[in-house]
Write an enzyme that holds these catalytic residues in place. Structure first.
Site, short mmCIF file in Angstrom:
data_model
loop_
_atom_site.label_atom_id
_atom_site.label_comp_id
_atom_site.label_asym_id
_atom_site.label_seq_id
_atom_site.Cartn_x
_atom_site.Cartn_y
_atom_site.Cartn_z
N GLU A 247 4.93 -6.13 2.15
CA GLU A 247 4.13 -7.57 0.52
C GLU A 247 3.88 -5.74 -0.10
O GLU A 247 2.80 -5.00 -0.09
CB GLU A 247 3.26 -8.12 0.81
CG GLU A 247 2.04 -7.29 1.77
CD GLU A 247 0.68 -8.86 1.85
OE1 GLU A 247 1.51 -9.65 2.51
OE2 GLU A 247 0.11 -8.63 1.72
N GLY B 66 0.33 -1.13 0.21
CA GLY B 66 -0.04 0.06 0.39
C GLY B 66 1.22 1.06 0.08
O GLY B 66 0.34 2.18 -0.35
N CYS C 126 -13.67 2.34 -27.94
CA CYS C 126 -15.08 2.97 -28.69
C CYS C 126 -15.40 3.52 -27.28
O CYS C 126 -16.89 2.63 -27.17
CB CYS C 126 -15.98 2.45 -29.51
SG CYS C 126 -14.21 2.18 -30.87
N GLU C 127 -15.03 4.02 -26.85
CA GLU C 127 -15.98 4.54 -25.33
C GLU C 127 -14.86 5.82 -25.02
O GLU C 127 -13.81 6.33 -24.87
CB GLU C 127 -15.55 3.62 -24.02
CG GLU C 127 -16.52 1.80 -23.71
CD GLU C 127 -16.15 1.24 -22.67
OE1 GLU C 127 -16.63 2.19 -21.84
OE2 GLU C 127 -16.26 -0.24 -22.66
N ARG D 158 -6.61 2.70 -15.08
CA ARG D 158 -6.01 3.32 -13.98
C ARG D 158 -6.95 4.30 -14.49
O ARG D 158 -7.73 4.84 -13.90
CB ARG D 158 -4.97 3.30 -13.15
CG ARG D 158 -4.17 2.35 -13.01
CD ARG D 158 -2.70 1.99 -13.10
NE ARG D 158 -3.05 2.36 -11.28
CZ ARG D 158 -3.22 4.10 -10.42
NH1 ARG D 158 -2.11 5.11 -11.56
NH2 ARG D 158 -3.33 4.28 -9.04
N GLY E 162 3.42 -3.72 -3.99
CA GLY E 162 3.53 -4.31 -5.81
C GLY E 162 4.33 -2.39 -5.63
O GLY E 162 5.53 -2.88 -6.49
N ARG E 163 3.08 -1.49 -5.90
CA ARG E 163 3.59 -0.38 -6.16
C ARG E 163 4.54 0.86 -6.39
O ARG E 163 5.40 0.72 -6.99
CB ARG E 163 2.61 0.62 -6.36
CG ARG E 163 2.05 1.73 -6.65
CD ARG E 163 0.71 2.79 -6.24
NE ARG E 163 -0.24 2.01 -6.02
CZ ARG E 163 -1.31 2.26 -6.30
NH1 ARG E 163 -0.86 2.94 -7.87
NH2 ARG E 163 -2.03 1.31 -6.22
N1 LLP Z 1 -1.38 -7.22 -0.46
C1 LLP Z 1 -2.03 -7.84 -1.11
C2 LLP Z 1 -2.69 -8.65 0.14
C3 LLP Z 1 -2.63 -6.74 -1.90
O1 LLP Z 1 -3.99 -6.87 -1.92
C4 LLP Z 1 -2.14 -5.70 -2.96
C5 LLP Z 1 -3.15 -4.94 -3.44
C6 LLP Z 1 -1.31 -5.52 -2.03
C7 LLP Z 1 -0.37 -6.50 -0.99
C8 LLP Z 1 -0.26 -4.70 -2.57
O2 LLP Z 1 -0.72 -3.67 -2.66
P1 LLP Z 1 0.75 -2.14 -3.25
O3 LLP Z 1 1.63 -2.09 -2.27
O4 LLP Z 1 0.91 -2.46 -4.65
O5 LLP Z 1 -0.32 -1.12 -3.18
N2 LLP Z 1 -5.34 -1.89 -9.17
C9 LLP Z 1 -4.76 -1.13 -7.93
C10 LLP Z 1 -3.97 -1.14 -7.19
C11 LLP Z 1 -5.18 -2.12 -6.19
C12 LLP Z 1 -3.61 -2.99 -5.09
C13 LLP Z 1 -4.96 -4.58 -5.10
N3 LLP Z 1 -4.42 -4.74 -4.05
C14 LLP Z 1 -4.31 0.60 -8.54
O6 LLP Z 1 -4.13 0.66 -9.93
O7 LLP Z 1 -4.02 1.22 -8.23
#
Ligand code: LLP
Length: 403
Positions: free
Chosen positions: A263, A223, A333-334, A302, A265-266
């Site tokens: 954990e 997050g 086409c939207e 996004r 991602g972003r």
């Molecule tokens: N752990 C769990 C259980 C998750 O569901 C997620 C993301 C993460 C870790 C990693 O989150 P991050 O560090 O990337 O914020 N598609 C959306 C974001 C959805 C995130 C879903 N879960 C966007 O493009 O902003």
């Protein structure tokens, strides 16, 4: 400011000319720098970084993160399978499913991957299937946050986790099936730029953690946000890391040694990637100027899904004065197929290349074949070298699953 966009040491236009557009391009050094920045700023000795591979599961990117020492946060059995295929040890893969079937539980368990339980129902079902085994539980700490309502995954409106005040029921089920809870977990949301929601969530999670005495780890989820808008400030990772270190050191002193797990991602991959697209149509109506490109929300959803802001630059006019307000749109086409609305931009001509910035997370991984269009190619840059890491889809790819 430089007038020309470079990725690593290579001109973005050179990469686009070589591989065509639309094209995702990632910079390996940026991913490494992000990872380093995290581990250097969280000094708590037992810190583990897991990569939430849903953000970008390009195989080469997974290999880079494996090389850096990350584990994997997987949310589907297929992400588990993919990670094993890449060579992650099952002990470094953590499965956090939501509304999973017994079949999926079985599949993940048979791969020796630890399961993070998301509901009391799942806990019971798991207990019946695998008594006397180890698990982790996802707790909803009653705190949620995020850049958009769709991505807030804690608090009263969230479908995720077991509410923090249900520990008695957890304990009952755990004792019925002789399970060991070795981890507690939260993930309160995504794209968070302030430390406060995390600290509140952690406070609640640690209260729950104290109820269990066999914990190996406490997972505070992902997050951590990145600044997408020019005026946004990055989260102060140094301060946040210090706070985490203080909190976990003091917890470990009182309640025993535990690992701190994140954990992300972003935070690891978002700013490593751009989506390069070529302008093919400039249309002026009495009201607006539309800059039409050769990609669309099928390749980067996004902006449309979350009203998310992505900086967009004309790759060889970066320093030019912004003289017009335009809508930058795709070829789908939207009418909602917009990357930017009323955005000040320099003069743009047909044939110009645009780079949609910070597209390394939830860009390609959320893309689709809508309008029966193939997915873009992906390229990785390291210094002055570039290589194709996923080829552009072809018409054969589009119809290979049909009978
Ligand atoms: N752990 C769990 C259980 C998750 O569901 C997620 C993301 C993460 C870790 C990693 O989150 P991050 O560090 O990337 O914020 N598609 C959306 C974001 C959805 C995130 C879903 N879960 C966007 O493009 O902003």
């Amino acid at each position: 400011m430089k007038d020309i966009l470079y990725i690593g040491q290579i001109k973005a236009s050179e990469i686009a000319d070589k591989y065509g557009t639309p094209l995702y391009v990632y910079n390996e050094d940026t991913i490494k720098r992000n990872y380093k920045n995290l581990i250097e700023n969280i000094k708590y000795p037992k810190t583990e970084i897991y990569y939430a591979c849903k953000a970008n599961y390009n195989l080469t990117i997974l290999k880079i993160l494996k090389g850096l020492g990350a584990g994997i946060d997987a949310v589907s059995p297929w992400e588990v399978e993919l990670s094993i295929h890449i060579g992650f040890s099952p002990s470094k893969i953590f499965f956090t499913g939501n509304n999973v079937t017994d079949k999926e539980i079985k599949y993940v368990k048979e791969h020796n991957v630890l399961i993070n339980i998301d509901s009391l129902s799942e806990l019971k079902r798991y207990g019946k299937m695998y008594p006397n085994s180890k698990i982790s539980v996802r707790i909803n700490p009653n705190v949620g946050a995020g850049h958009h309502i769709h991505v807030i995954t804690g608090g009263p409106n969230s479908k995720f986790g077991i509410y923090y005040n249900r520990t008695d029921e957890i304990k009952q089920i755990v004792s019925d099936y002789n399970l060991d809870i070795i981890g507690v977990h939260m993930h309160i949301g995504s794209g968070i730029l302030e430390p406060e929601p995390f600290l509140l969530g952690i406070k609640s999670l640690l209260t729950t953690a104290k109820e269990f005495n066999k914990l190996d780890f406490i997972d505070i989820g992902g997050g951590l946000g990145i600044p997408y808008k020019p005026e946004e400030k990055p989260l102060n990772i140094k301060k946040f890391g210090q706070r985490l270190t203080e909190i976990f050191t003091s917890y470990a002193k009182k309640h025993g040694d535990v690992s701190l797990r994140l954990e992300l991602g972003r935070y690891l991959v978002a700013n490593s990637g751009v989506l390069i697209t070529r302008v093919n149509t400039v249309k002026k109506t009495p009201y607006k100027t539309f800059i039409g490109t050769d990609t669309g929300f099928n390749h980067l959803i996004r902006p449309m899904l979350y009203n998310a802001y992505h900086e967009i630059v004309v790759v060889d006019k970066m320093a030019q004065e912004k003289t017009q307000m335009v809508n930058i749109c795709g070829n789908i086409c939207e009418n909602g197929d917009l990357f930017a609305k009323d955005r000040p931009m320099p003069d743009i001509e047909e044939g110009d290349l645009l780079a949609i910035m910070n597209a390394g997370a939830y860009g390609f991984s959320m893309s689709s074949n809508y309008n029966f269009r193939p997915l873009p190619a992906e390229v990785l840059v390291l210094g002055n070298e570039m290589k194709l890491i996923r080829r552009r889809e072809t018409i054969e790819d589009l119809w290979r699953c049909y009978e």
